[in-house]
Motif scaffolding. Sequence first.
Motif, PDB file in Angstrom:
ATOM      1  N   LEU A  44      -6.209   1.698   3.408  1.00 30.76           N
ATOM      2  CA  LEU A  44      -5.004   2.147   4.106  1.00 30.76           C
ATOM      3  C   LEU A  44      -5.342   2.469   5.564  1.00 30.76           C
ATOM      4  CD1 LEU A  44      -2.045   2.798   3.742  1.00 30.76           C
ATOM      5  CD2 LEU A  44      -2.695   5.090   2.986  1.00 30.76           C
ATOM      6  N   ILE A  64      -8.103  -5.473   1.519  1.00 32.25           N
ATOM      7  CA  ILE A  64      -7.334  -5.377   2.751  1.00 32.25           C
ATOM      8  C   ILE A  64      -8.214  -5.850   3.899  1.00 32.25           C
ATOM      9  CG2 ILE A  64      -6.097  -3.812   4.314  1.00 32.25           C
ATOM     10  CD1 ILE A  64      -4.800  -4.148   1.579  1.00 32.25           C
ATOM     11  N   LEU A 112       0.838  -1.199   0.000  1.00 36.65           N
ATOM     12  CA  LEU A 112       0.000   0.000   0.000  1.00 36.65           C
ATOM     13  C   LEU A 112       0.872   1.248   0.000  1.00 36.65           C
ATOM     14  CD1 LEU A 112      -2.541  -1.042   2.758  1.00 36.65           C
ATOM     15  CD2 LEU A 112      -2.953  -1.016   0.304  1.00 36.65           C
ATOM     16  N   HIS A 119      -7.661   1.065   7.247  1.00 35.74           N
ATOM     17  CA  HIS A 119      -7.808  -0.232   7.921  1.00 35.74           C
ATOM     18  C   HIS A 119      -6.451  -0.805   8.291  1.00 35.74           C
ATOM     19  CE1 HIS A 119     -11.952  -0.828   5.795  1.00 35.74           C
ATOM     20  NE2 HIS A 119     -12.049  -0.115   6.918  1.00 35.74           N
ATOM     21  N   ALA A 120      -5.562  -0.729   7.364  1.00 35.82           N
ATOM     22  CA  ALA A 120      -4.233  -1.308   7.608  1.00 35.82           C
ATOM     23  C   ALA A 120      -3.554  -0.632   8.785  1.00 35.82           C
ATOM     24  CB  ALA A 120      -3.366  -1.184   6.353  1.00 35.82           C
ATOM     25  N   PHE A 147       0.525  -4.387  14.169  1.00 31.69           N
ATOM     26  CA  PHE A 147       1.920  -4.523  13.699  1.00 31.69           C
ATOM     27  C   PHE A 147       2.226  -3.659  12.466  1.00 31.69           C
ATOM     28  CE2 PHE A 147      -0.857  -7.852  12.116  1.00 31.69           C
ATOM     29  CZ  PHE A 147      -0.784  -7.664  10.745  1.00 31.69           C
ATOM     30  N   ARG A 189       3.344  -0.888   9.998  1.00 28.75           N
ATOM     31  CA  ARG A 189       4.354   0.177   9.978  1.00 28.75           C
ATOM     32  C   ARG A 189       4.650   0.551   8.528  1.00 28.75           C
ATOM     33  NH1 ARG A 189      10.238  -2.170  11.619  1.00 28.75           N
ATOM     34  NH2 ARG A 189      10.325  -3.926  10.168  1.00 28.75           N
ATOM     35  N   ALA A 218       0.040  -4.956   4.165  1.00 28.21           N
ATOM     36  CA  ALA A 218      -1.143  -5.351   4.939  1.00 28.21           C
ATOM     37  C   ALA A 218      -1.679  -6.670   4.401  1.00 28.21           C
ATOM     38  CB  ALA A 218      -2.214  -4.268   4.839  1.00 28.21           C
ATOM     39  N   GLN A 263       1.526 -12.255   9.911  1.00 28.29           N
ATOM     40  CA  GLN A 263       2.549 -11.335  10.435  1.00 28.29           C
ATOM     41  C   GLN A 263       3.928 -11.723   9.963  1.00 28.29           C
ATOM     42  OE1 GLN A 263       0.936 -10.795  14.716  1.00 28.29           O
ATOM     43  NE2 GLN A 263       2.644  -9.387  14.528  1.00 28.29           N
ATOM     44  N   LEU A 321       2.789   2.824  11.753  1.00 29.61           N
ATOM     45  CA  LEU A 321       1.753   3.516  10.961  1.00 29.61           C
ATOM     46  C   LEU A 321       0.595   3.847  11.907  1.00 29.61           C
ATOM     47  CD1 LEU A 321       1.015   4.408   8.088  1.00 29.61           C
ATOM     48  CD2 LEU A 321      -0.049   2.181   7.766  1.00 29.61           C
ATOM     49  N   ALA A 332      -4.754   0.380  11.409  1.00 36.31           N
ATOM     50  CA  ALA A 332      -5.306  -0.017  12.703  1.00 36.31           C
ATOM     51  C   ALA A 332      -4.768  -1.360  13.173  1.00 36.31           C
ATOM     52  CB  ALA A 332      -6.825  -0.065  12.613  1.00 36.31           C
ATOM     53  N   LEU A 333      -4.069  -2.049  12.297  1.00 33.11           N
ATOM     54  CA  LEU A 333      -3.474  -3.333  12.701  1.00 33.11           C
ATOM     55  C   LEU A 333      -2.300  -3.065  13.644  1.00 33.11           C
ATOM     56  CD1 LEU A 333      -3.511  -5.104   9.220  1.00 33.11           C
ATOM     57  CD2 LEU A 333      -4.964  -5.634  11.192  1.00 33.11           C
ATOM     58  N   PRO A 344      -9.318  -4.520  10.591  1.00 26.96           N
ATOM     59  CA  PRO A 344      -8.804  -4.970  11.890  1.00 26.96           C
ATOM     60  C   PRO A 344      -9.759  -5.942  12.587  1.00 26.96           C
ATOM     61  CG  PRO A 344      -8.516  -2.616  11.646  1.00 26.96           C
ATOM     62  CD  PRO A 344      -9.299  -3.082  10.463  1.00 26.96           C
ATOM     63  N   THR A 392       3.496   0.647   2.943  1.00 24.29           N
ATOM     64  CA  THR A 392       3.235  -0.275   4.045  1.00 24.29           C
ATOM     65  C   THR A 392       2.710  -1.592   3.466  1.00 24.29           C
ATOM     66  OG1 THR A 392       2.175  -0.508   6.205  1.00 24.29           O
ATOM     67  CG2 THR A 392       0.836   0.460   4.448  1.00 24.29           C
TER      68      THR A 392
END
Lengths: 807, 250
Positions: free
Chosen positions: B47, A189, A173, B49-50, B55, B57, A182, A207, B69, B52-53, A192, A180
């Motif tokens: 983006l 995507i 992204l 959403h990402a 891990f 960055r 994801a 991860q 991030l 808020a994860l 969360p 970044t």
Amino acid sequence: MAEVPVPLAPERLYRRTDPAALDFADTSGMARLPGLIHQPRAREAIGFGTCVGQAGFNIFAIGDAADRVRESVRLMLDEAALTRPGPPDWVYVDNFVDPRRPRALSLPAGRAPGFQKAVHDLIAELKAALPAVFESEDYQKRRAAVQQGIQAKGQAVFAALNEKAQEKGVAILRTPAGFTLAPVRDGKIVPPADFNAWLRDEQHAAQQAIESLEKDLEDTLRGMSRLEKETRDATQALERDTARFAMEHTVRQVKAAYEDLPGVLAHIDAMAADLLENIQLFVARQEAAADPAAIARLDSALERYEINVVVSQFDHGSDAPVVEELNPTLSNLVGRVEYLQSQGALVTNFGMIKAGALHRANGGTLLLDARALLSEPYSWSALKRALTRGEIVIEDVTRFVGLTATVSLEPDPIPLNIKIVLFGDRNLYYLLSSADPDLARHFKVLADFDDECERGVENEMMLARIIGGIAYAEGLKPLDRDAVGRAIEHAARLAEDQTRLTLRVDLLRDLLTEVSHWAGVAGRAVATRDDVEHAIAQQIARASRIRDRGREMILRDIALIDTSGARVGQINGLSVMSLGGFAFGKPSRITCGVRPGAGRIVDIEREVELGGPLHSKGVLILSGYLAGRYGQDTPISLNASLVFEQSYGGVDGDSASSTELYALLSAISEIPLRQDIAVTGSVNQHGIVQAIGGANDKIEGYFDICAARGLTGTQGVMIPASNAQHLMLRADVVAACAAGKFAIWPIETIDQGMALLTGHPMSERGPDGGWPEGSVNRAVAARLKKFLQVIKDAGGRPDELPRAAKP
Amino acid sequence: MSAPGFRRLILELGVGATGPSSPREAAAFAKSLGLELLAVFVEDEALLHASALPFSREIDPVTHRWRPLEPERLENEMRAAAAWARERFSTAAKEAGIPETFEIRRGDPGPLAAGLCVETDIVAVSPSRIGGATHGFQRLTATAQGSPAAVLWLPPNAAPRRGPIVAAAADAADPCIAAARQIAERIGEVLAVAMPRGGDYPVAGVSAEELAGALNDAGERMIALSRTGPFGEVAAELSARRGVPVLVLE
């Protein structure tokens, strides 16, 4: 026994020019005499100084008037310059390695402007040609190919990374500030909340996948940076190659004209190399075409390639330059670096280096007014430094006074090969030579100008040609023969001598200018003697306010001057006042008082510190005269006091010493002195009357008072006989003398003067050692004897009496 | 009058126009064809959403340093990026002398763009070397390619120039020829038709390299081709190789 002197004959009061000796009707077309006139000593000195090339043989020209010296020297130097080769041109160019140190380049005389134009045209051509080259299809294709090749690599690498990420269920992204990674599922995507709902193993695997891809992403971006640099380098290389090819022919053409000048060729090569390094200055022009400010900035950057012609002989022919700097400030002398204000800062570059007089005169001669040079801070020292170093270093005056607040330039020094000619008056030269030992080191040649020449037929004709030449050169009306004759007579008056002529051309030029004016007013095409007379009279009239005020004071009996009768211990002296170049004679009453005393003569002027040392010396000589004549067998037993009555300014010179002696003898002898006679002349201890200055002014000053009161026929002036040769009196004075209404007596001794002033002879001692009856000497001796007796009667010795005041 | 029936040029400035000169090129293109100009800055929801994860960055492409991030900072940076994009766009429109409209939307760039597009639109995209492979850009271009609008691929750092409008046609009946002709007439250029293999194309289509080589020294100003033809997949690469805009027509 001294005889009463006979007045001078009228023809001895003024020497006319013999018109027959002037072989012209008027001065029309009379050309200026070349070079130095009647200055053999100065001519030889300047000729010597200009020929000797060794260091230190510079010339110091001195004379009575600095302006005349300057003009004369200039004429001679201009002649000498014709025979000397012209010096090279000098330019300053950018030092592309260190712009703070501009480089100086030398070119043969007259070639610098051509070089400047060639380089300017080259840059102008490149400004037009290079953007066109870079816009061409060929270049665009080549650039696109170069960039595309490299960019394709980058895209491929990134695409591979993207593919790898997709395989691992990860998306790359773009963030506003970077990239970044994801987790992605079903092409989207993972939010969360969904991710949190995944099994722990799934989360852990995602991860781990992201962590491993982060390393790949970092490596890829590093690789992209390298590719970016590779792209830039490749593009720049292409630009340089393209530009080099485009410039090659043009640069070669410029170089072809300077193949004989290695320094110039080296500069062109350096310039071409710098052009290639900064090709964006040309390429960016097209993109900035719509922005005048951007174009101005690019043009400003391109100024580094221009040539600053500091000095060129292009406009001066092939002769060695003769330069005169009238305002020799430090920057006018050694050049300067100028600055422009830009956004609150002072900026400069090699193009703002300005030549000084040393640059312009380098290879030739520089004339400087010594007084002007010494009046300017730092200039004299800077000139000496330049002569010592043998090179011109541009010095910034602000650095001397610690005011520099900006970065400046240090231009290459330029080798100095110059002849300096200082001109000034004598006093300045003598003062400087005593105060500064460097003067002798740097100015070994003294050119001392004579201020006068002998007056004879030949020199009268020479002066006539000078006068004619001035009139011609200055565009003045020509003068007829009589007018020239009168101007020559004026030259003798300026010289204060019937037998000499002044060489002060500056004064003659002023007179001739006025003569021309008055001739024009009178409607004459050729100036006459009357015009000369009128011009002289006008010159005097303009400057004579103080003189006229003084006369008015005398005529109104405010300043007391008798012009008739006789008085004891009182006499008319004559002094000269000089104000602003105008001198006039002024009568002064001198009185003397005597009493018994220790043989001292008190100079009241000295006591009140109005008398100068020469005046005091003259008064002291009177003591010597008295002692020599009357103190051989008895002590001089008097005290006397002498004073210039109604004198409120300083008195100096010894020209009144004979006058004071007459007053002293009159006071002692109690024999009155004629008041219709004024006296001037110095005297020695033996009673010999000696020459003084300003005789003409003094006589005319007294004559004017007498004439205003009405000439009696007995009035006149006693002058030293040796001054008779100096007389160039006004026409009205001469006419009065010729008519027996006024007289000028030449006096050789005090005895002659006293006889004329008192009607009594001084007389010699008789066989018995005594003075004859009726003589002034006898009366003086008798009075002194009385004083001695008074002292003795008082019971003292003459040398024990209290002194009135120290001499 | 616009040509060929187009009315509006849409430029996505969030993930779709990453090339530094794309707003200016888009504005110039819109002016030459008499199109309205709309810029949309899409704040990519994915983006957000990402970020808020726990891990998540991001890496700085210049310093290559990683940092967390953070959603709040990301929001701020998105607003700043939108403002900067608006300024660039506005400047470009003013230089071209055309009116502009600027919108900020939040969501998925692809569907958002698709929702905006109609047949008379052209969607302009300008990939950078690395931006072209990102998730958002791919979503945008994929959706745009599937929308009724035409897609205009703008090359990075292209210099404006004159030249023919080239129709890269599969055959003489390729509709891109007519569209290219109308565009050429509209902007005062000539039409050139290129059919590299004379209609004999492999199933996999023709590579950008081959097509670019076939154009040789045409000196074109723009290339038009049909999305469904043999060259539809190579438009982005072709644009980069030739350094000219490539218009992909429905």
